[in-house]
Design a protein around this motif. Sequence first.
Motif, PDB file in Angstrom:
ATOM      1  N   ARG A  84     -22.341 -52.149  53.676  1.00  0.00           N
ATOM      2  CA  ARG A  84     -21.161 -52.664  54.378  1.00  0.00           C
ATOM      3  C   ARG A  84     -21.024 -51.844  55.644  1.00  0.00           C
ATOM      4  NH1 ARG A  84     -15.781 -50.880  54.487  1.00  0.00           N
ATOM      5  NH2 ARG A  84     -14.457 -52.482  55.425  1.00  0.00           N
ATOM      6  N   CYS A  85     -20.917 -52.530  56.774  1.00  0.00           N
ATOM      7  CA  CYS A  85     -20.960 -51.853  58.065  1.00  0.00           C
ATOM      8  C   CYS A  85     -19.778 -52.224  58.953  1.00  0.00           C
ATOM      9  CB  CYS A  85     -22.237 -52.239  58.818  1.00  0.00           C
ATOM     10  SG  CYS A  85     -23.752 -51.814  57.967  1.00  0.00           S
ATOM     11  N   ALA A  86     -19.383 -51.281  59.785  1.00  0.00           N
ATOM     12  CA  ALA A  86     -18.406 -51.531  60.841  1.00  0.00           C
ATOM     13  C   ALA A  86     -19.170 -51.652  62.151  1.00  0.00           C
ATOM     14  CB  ALA A  86     -17.406 -50.387  60.922  1.00  0.00           C
ATOM     15  N   VAL A  87     -18.892 -52.700  62.887  1.00  0.00           N
ATOM     16  CA  VAL A  87     -19.541 -52.888  64.183  1.00  0.00           C
ATOM     17  C   VAL A  87     -18.984 -51.852  65.146  1.00  0.00           C
ATOM     18  CG1 VAL A  87     -19.862 -54.471  66.118  1.00  0.00           C
ATOM     19  CG2 VAL A  87     -19.900 -55.339  63.774  1.00  0.00           C
ATOM     20  N   ILE A  88     -19.888 -51.106  65.801  1.00  0.00           N
ATOM     21  CA  ILE A  88     -19.431 -50.093  66.755  1.00  0.00           C
ATOM     22  C   ILE A  88     -19.792 -50.436  68.193  1.00  0.00           C
ATOM     23  CG2 ILE A  88     -19.386 -48.220  65.070  1.00  0.00           C
ATOM     24  CD1 ILE A  88     -22.076 -47.274  66.300  1.00  0.00           C
ATOM     25  N   GLU A  89     -20.741 -51.349  68.379  1.00  0.00           N
ATOM     26  CA  GLU A  89     -21.155 -51.708  69.742  1.00  0.00           C
ATOM     27  C   GLU A  89     -21.882 -53.043  69.717  1.00  0.00           C
ATOM     28  OE1 GLU A  89     -20.925 -51.098  73.611  1.00  0.00           O
ATOM     29  OE2 GLU A  89     -20.513 -49.368  72.342  1.00  0.00           O
ATOM     30  N   ARG A  90     -21.694 -53.792  70.790  1.00  0.00           N
ATOM     31  CA  ARG A  90     -22.439 -55.039  71.013  1.00  0.00           C
ATOM     32  C   ARG A  90     -23.017 -54.989  72.411  1.00  0.00           C
ATOM     33  NH1 ARG A  90     -18.030 -56.873  67.930  1.00  0.00           N
ATOM     34  NH2 ARG A  90     -18.667 -58.122  66.134  1.00  0.00           N
ATOM     35  N   MET A  91     -24.233 -55.514  72.558  1.00  0.00           N
ATOM     36  CA  MET A  91     -24.873 -55.534  73.870  1.00  0.00           C
ATOM     37  C   MET A  91     -25.592 -56.862  74.041  1.00  0.00           C
ATOM     38  SD  MET A  91     -27.861 -53.059  75.403  1.00  0.00           S
ATOM     39  CE  MET A  91     -29.214 -53.868  74.566  1.00  0.00           C
ATOM     40  N   ASP A  92     -25.294 -57.552  75.134  1.00  0.00           N
ATOM     41  CA  ASP A  92     -26.033 -58.775  75.441  1.00  0.00           C
ATOM     42  C   ASP A  92     -27.427 -58.394  75.886  1.00  0.00           C
ATOM     43  OD1 ASP A  92     -23.935 -60.460  74.826  1.00  0.00           O
ATOM     44  OD2 ASP A  92     -23.133 -60.413  76.859  1.00  0.00           O
ATOM     45  N   ALA A  93     -28.416 -59.091  75.353  1.00  0.00           N
ATOM     46  CA  ALA A  93     -29.818 -58.843  75.697  1.00  0.00           C
ATOM     47  C   ALA A  93     -30.526 -60.191  75.762  1.00  0.00           C
ATOM     48  CB  ALA A  93     -30.482 -57.931  74.671  1.00  0.00           C
ATOM     49  N   GLY A  94     -30.655 -60.728  76.955  1.00  0.00           N
ATOM     50  CA  GLY A  94     -31.258 -62.044  77.097  1.00  0.00           C
ATOM     51  C   GLY A  94     -30.425 -63.079  76.382  1.00  0.00           C
ATOM     52  N   SER A  95     -31.041 -63.863  75.507  1.00  0.00           N
ATOM     53  CA  SER A  95     -30.317 -64.896  74.772  1.00  0.00           C
ATOM     54  C   SER A  95     -29.849 -64.397  73.403  1.00  0.00           C
ATOM     55  CB  SER A  95     -31.204 -66.133  74.599  1.00  0.00           C
ATOM     56  OG  SER A  95     -32.350 -65.795  73.840  1.00  0.00           O
ATOM     57  N   SER A  96     -29.790 -63.084  73.236  1.00  0.00           N
ATOM     58  CA  SER A  96     -29.367 -62.493  71.967  1.00  0.00           C
ATOM     59  C   SER A  96     -28.269 -61.465  72.196  1.00  0.00           C
ATOM     60  CB  SER A  96     -30.547 -61.798  71.278  1.00  0.00           C
ATOM     61  OG  SER A  96     -31.521 -62.742  70.908  1.00  0.00           O
ATOM     62  N   THR A  97     -27.635 -61.093  71.110  1.00  0.00           N
ATOM     63  CA  THR A  97     -26.674 -59.992  71.102  1.00  0.00           C
ATOM     64  C   THR A  97     -27.196 -58.944  70.141  1.00  0.00           C
ATOM     65  OG1 THR A  97     -24.824 -61.485  71.529  1.00  0.00           O
ATOM     66  CG2 THR A  97     -24.298 -59.322  70.611  1.00  0.00           C
ATOM     67  N   VAL A  98     -27.323 -57.713  70.616  1.00  0.00           N
ATOM     68  CA  VAL A  98     -27.727 -56.597  69.766  1.00  0.00           C
ATOM     69  C   VAL A  98     -26.448 -55.968  69.213  1.00  0.00           C
ATOM     70  CG1 VAL A  98     -28.883 -54.354  69.668  1.00  0.00           C
ATOM     71  CG2 VAL A  98     -29.817 -56.187  71.108  1.00  0.00           C
ATOM     72  N   ILE A  99     -26.422 -55.781  67.905  1.00  0.00           N
ATOM     73  CA  ILE A  99     -25.254 -55.206  67.245  1.00  0.00           C
ATOM     74  C   ILE A  99     -25.634 -53.850  66.659  1.00  0.00           C
ATOM     75  CG2 ILE A  99     -23.650 -55.445  65.314  1.00  0.00           C
ATOM     76  CD1 ILE A  99     -23.700 -58.433  65.775  1.00  0.00           C
ATOM     77  N   ALA A 100     -24.843 -52.844  66.993  1.00  0.00           N
ATOM     78  CA  ALA A 100     -24.978 -51.516  66.386  1.00  0.00           C
ATOM     79  C   ALA A 100     -23.853 -51.383  65.370  1.00  0.00           C
ATOM     80  CB  ALA A 100     -24.871 -50.423  67.439  1.00  0.00           C
ATOM     81  N   ALA A 101     -24.197 -50.918  64.177  1.00  0.00           N
ATOM     82  CA  ALA A 101     -23.221 -50.859  63.098  1.00  0.00           C
ATOM     83  C   ALA A 101     -23.315 -49.542  62.340  1.00  0.00           C
ATOM     84  CB  ALA A 101     -23.436 -52.035  62.146  1.00  0.00           C
ATOM     85  N   HIS A 102     -22.164 -49.078  61.902  1.00  0.00           N
ATOM     86  CA  HIS A 102     -22.046 -47.838  61.128  1.00  0.00           C
ATOM     87  C   HIS A 102     -21.908 -48.219  59.657  1.00  0.00           C
ATOM     88  CE1 HIS A 102     -19.420 -44.031  60.236  1.00  0.00           C
ATOM     89  NE2 HIS A 102     -20.601 -43.984  59.656  1.00  0.00           N
ATOM     90  N   ALA A 103     -22.846 -47.762  58.826  1.00  0.00           N
ATOM     91  CA  ALA A 103     -22.801 -48.049  57.386  1.00  0.00           C
ATOM     92  C   ALA A 103     -21.660 -47.266  56.746  1.00  0.00           C
ATOM     93  CB  ALA A 103     -24.129 -47.706  56.737  1.00  0.00           C
ATOM     94  N   LEU A 104     -20.745 -47.976  56.121  1.00  0.00           N
ATOM     95  CA  LEU A 104     -19.576 -47.366  55.493  1.00  0.00           C
ATOM     96  C   LEU A 104     -19.719 -47.236  53.988  1.00  0.00           C
ATOM     97  CD1 LEU A 104     -16.886 -49.515  57.357  1.00  0.00           C
ATOM     98  CD2 LEU A 104     -17.667 -47.200  57.961  1.00  0.00           C
TER      99      LEU A 104
END
Length: 138
Positions: A84-104
């Motif tokens: 189970r993760c909390a999203v900490i950052e999103r970054m647009d990359a071309g036609s995708s979104t990169v999601i960084a998440a912290h495992a809780l």
Amino acid sequence: MTATSVSSVSADPPLLIFSISAQSSAAAVLTRAETMVVHLLDAHDLDIAKLGATSGIDRFAETHRYSRLVTGEPVYRHVRAWARCAVIERMDAGSSTVIAAHALQSHVERDIAAGTSGDPLVYHNRSWHRLGDHSRIQ
């Protein structure tokens, strides 16, 4: 959705990243979510991987396949592991979104011994593969 890759970024704190194609039917929900469950699948979870990869369906229609955490997120039953993760950052990359998440929170259903390959599931060249000694290069 089924991600083609989930990568560990940090052990302390436990962080991971993955990307979502803007064309994914799950993109709208996942790009707004504050928390989510990332399932770590192996070859025994092929049915869940295929379910997640199927566009435009209700992945949670079959209520016997999952339960909900006390925090509300759905978790598929009997998968190798989940976090189970909390999203900490999103970054647009071309036609995708990169999601960084912290495992809780996490759970491992099927652990593997150190130094063994387990039963990895790979999607390559539009088909599913089970890795093992037969696929070892060296």
